[in-house]
Design an enzyme around this catalytic site. Structure first.
Site, short mmCIF file in Angstrom:
data_model
loop_
_atom_site.label_atom_id
_atom_site.label_comp_id
_atom_site.label_asym_id
_atom_site.label_seq_id
_atom_site.Cartn_x
_atom_site.Cartn_y
_atom_site.Cartn_z
N ASP A 130 0.83 -1.26 -0.14
CA ASP A 130 0.00 0.10 0.03
C ASP A 130 0.64 1.33 -0.05
OD1 ASP A 130 -2.18 1.72 0.32
OD2 ASP A 130 -2.84 1.22 2.37
N GLU A 161 -2.21 10.35 0.99
CA GLU A 161 -3.59 9.82 0.72
C GLU A 161 -3.95 9.15 1.89
OE1 GLU A 161 -6.17 6.24 0.43
OE2 GLU A 161 -4.13 6.19 1.17
N GLU A 162 -3.07 8.64 3.08
CA GLU A 162 -3.36 8.00 4.02
C GLU A 162 -4.16 8.82 5.26
OE1 GLU A 162 -3.47 4.80 4.14
OE2 GLU A 162 -2.02 4.21 2.97
C1 NAG Z 1 -10.16 11.73 0.18
O1 NAG Z 1 -9.28 10.54 0.34
C2 NAG Z 1 -9.08 10.01 1.82
C3 NAG Z 1 -8.20 8.92 1.56
O2 NAG Z 1 -8.57 7.85 1.06
C4 NAG Z 1 -10.10 9.72 2.56
O3 NAG Z 1 -10.09 9.33 3.94
C5 NAG Z 1 -10.98 11.05 2.36
O4 NAG Z 1 -12.30 10.88 2.97
C6 NAG Z 1 -11.44 11.39 1.06
N1 NAG Z 1 -12.24 12.69 0.98
C7 NAG Z 1 -13.11 12.76 0.24
C8 NAG Z 1 -14.09 14.35 0.48
O5 NAG Z 1 -13.78 12.16 -0.34
#
Ligand code: NAG
Ligand code: NAG
Ligand code: NAG
Ligand code: NAG
Length: 396
Positions: A130, A161-162
């Site tokens: 990952d 991303e995490e």
């Molecule tokens: C964006 O990506 C992150 C990481 O995967 C996630 O935790 C988050 O909720 C996402 N945000 C939206 C607004 O979709």
């Protein structure tokens, strides 16, 4: 592991057909990765995993990746997301391309060093699955397709991303960003195409009471009592959250509870952090259910001079449907969040990558060398299939 009967039959068919073409040339046969490309993907994966890149510390790996891609004759742009943290965008002759292949270069903590065990064929270390397990085969796959697809492909590797997706959000909001018809996201999916993932809504219940000596609790308002009552309501609500055939039940996790200071003091403050994974409906709908279920507890504590507040961690998002209509791939749905909803735009989306999510954040994060090699071939198959979808299909 017990395999379902279909898997055995399938592998027998593959074996039989491989036998008939005993003299194939690996550079033509798309079911075998040429040795030089195998070496390329293993090397690239090792270099990426060796460099620690826990979220916040992606500078080293980002800059290294940029120079690697430049050497491969990509045009590379770095987008600074925050101080010394860069998204890496790479493309060939033109900047606007039909297809984008993307993943992330940050990892969760702690760092675990790279290893390759030749006996078992296992390759491990933090990020090995990952998502550097996706990044390396994506690059090798794209590199090998550039000529065939007339360089109509881009690569994007984001930070953060995490911990909430700040990298992909920044790319999404970038004034100067290209738009794509097709986006292929890389995350560990056990080499299956993901048809969607659950939505998300995070929140805190925060209670303020009034401290008092535990011998005279009627002189205070116990924030812990109120929180326990509120959580009781949430346990009830769990049975009434929306569900769907596709994603199953919406789940609600009481991830962390804090309250009070000592056994002999009436607690003045208490809070619980809760994550809801939505199988249906919208964050707005579930927010409404939560507020409704806590209405009485809130009114009660306010009558006694205390407070109960809800703090939402962002907007949340509904379940994310992802395209998975490509022949020759197994499919699944997953319960974890990805960057897929963080990239705005009207594009066809795919989510695919080698390795299992179940080891992804663990201390034994690893995948097989063979999985990495197969992923190069699978990404190629996926990219080619996607590139053949006509425009009508793509924008649906
Ligand atoms: C964006 O990506 C992150 C990481 O995967 C996630 O935790 C988050 O909720 C996402 N945000 C939206 C607004 O979709
Ligand atoms: C990059 O381009 C240069 C000059 O055209 C060429 O010599 C080199 O082989 C190319 N490298 C790769 C990896 O394609
Ligand atoms: C590789 O894995 C095998 C089996 O688990 C183990 O016995 C061996 O010590 C490992 N080799 C290395 C170099 O770690
Ligand atoms: C969903 O919840 C219901 C009721 O609590 C339960 O009977 C059912 O097994 C759950 N379904 C899944 C897929 O977990």
């Amino acid at each position: 592991m017990l395999l379902p009967p279909g898997v055995l039959i399938l592998s027998l068919i593959c074996w039989a057909s491989a036998d008939q073409t005993a003299l194939y040339d690996p550079s033509i046969d798309s079911s075998i990765l040429p040795i030089s490309e195998s070496a390329d993907v293993i090397y690239l994966h090792r270099k990426l995993v060796e460099q620690e890149s826990i979220t916040g510390n992606e500078e080293g790996v980002g800059k290294w990746l940029a120079s690697y891609l430049k050497e491969k004759n990509f045009t590379v742009e770095l987008q600074e997301v925050s101080s010394k943290r860069y998204n890496v965008l790479a493309y060939g002759k033109k900047r606007e391309t039909t297809i984008l292949v993307t993943s992330h270069i940050d990892t969760v903590p702690p760092f675990w060093p790279y290893y390759y065990n030749k006996t078992t064929g296992l390759i491990g270390g933090r990020g090995s699955v990952d998502a550097k397990g996706s990044v390396a085969p994506q690059i090798i796959a794209v590199q090998g397709l550039r000529e065939q697809l007339q360089d109509d492909l881009s690569l994007l590797f984001v930070v953060g991303e995490e911990t909430g997706g700040d990298g992909m959000h920044a790319f999404s909001d970038w004034d100067d960003r290209p738009n794509y018809d097709i986006v292929i996201f890389g995350e560990p999916t056990e080499s299956k195409l993901v048809c969607g993932h659950k939505g998300m809504l995070g929140f805190k219940i925060k209670v303020k009471g009034k401290a008092a000596h535990s011998g005279y609790p009627w002189l205070g308002v116990s924030a812990n009592d109120v929180l326990v009552e509120a959580l009781g309501k949430m346990l009830e609500l769990r049975q009434h959250l929306p569900w769907s055939e596709k994603y199953g039940n919406t789940t609600m996790n009481f991830g962390r509870i804090d309250g009070g200071v000592a056994a002999n003091v009436v607690a003045e403050t208490a809070e619980a952090r809760i994550a809801v994974r939505l199988a249906a409906g919208t964050p707005g709908l579930v927010r409404g259910q939560i507020i409704e279920h806590l209405k009485d507890v809130k009114a009660n504590v306010e009558d006694q001079g205390g407070e109960l507040e809800l703090e939402w961690s962002g907007e949340g998002y509904p379940p994310v449907n992802i395209d998975c209509d490509v022949e020759g791939f197994e499919t699944l749905t997953v319960n974890y969040g990805t960057d897929v909803p963080n990239l705005s735009g009207d594009h066809k989306k795919f989510l695919f990558g080698p390795g299992s999510i179940f080891v992804a954040h663990s201390d034994h994060e690893a995948l097989k060398k063979k999985e990495l090699e197969q992923a190069v071939l699978d990404y190629r198959r996926l990219i080619i299939a996607a590139s053949k979808m006509d425009h009508q299909e793509r924008v649906l």
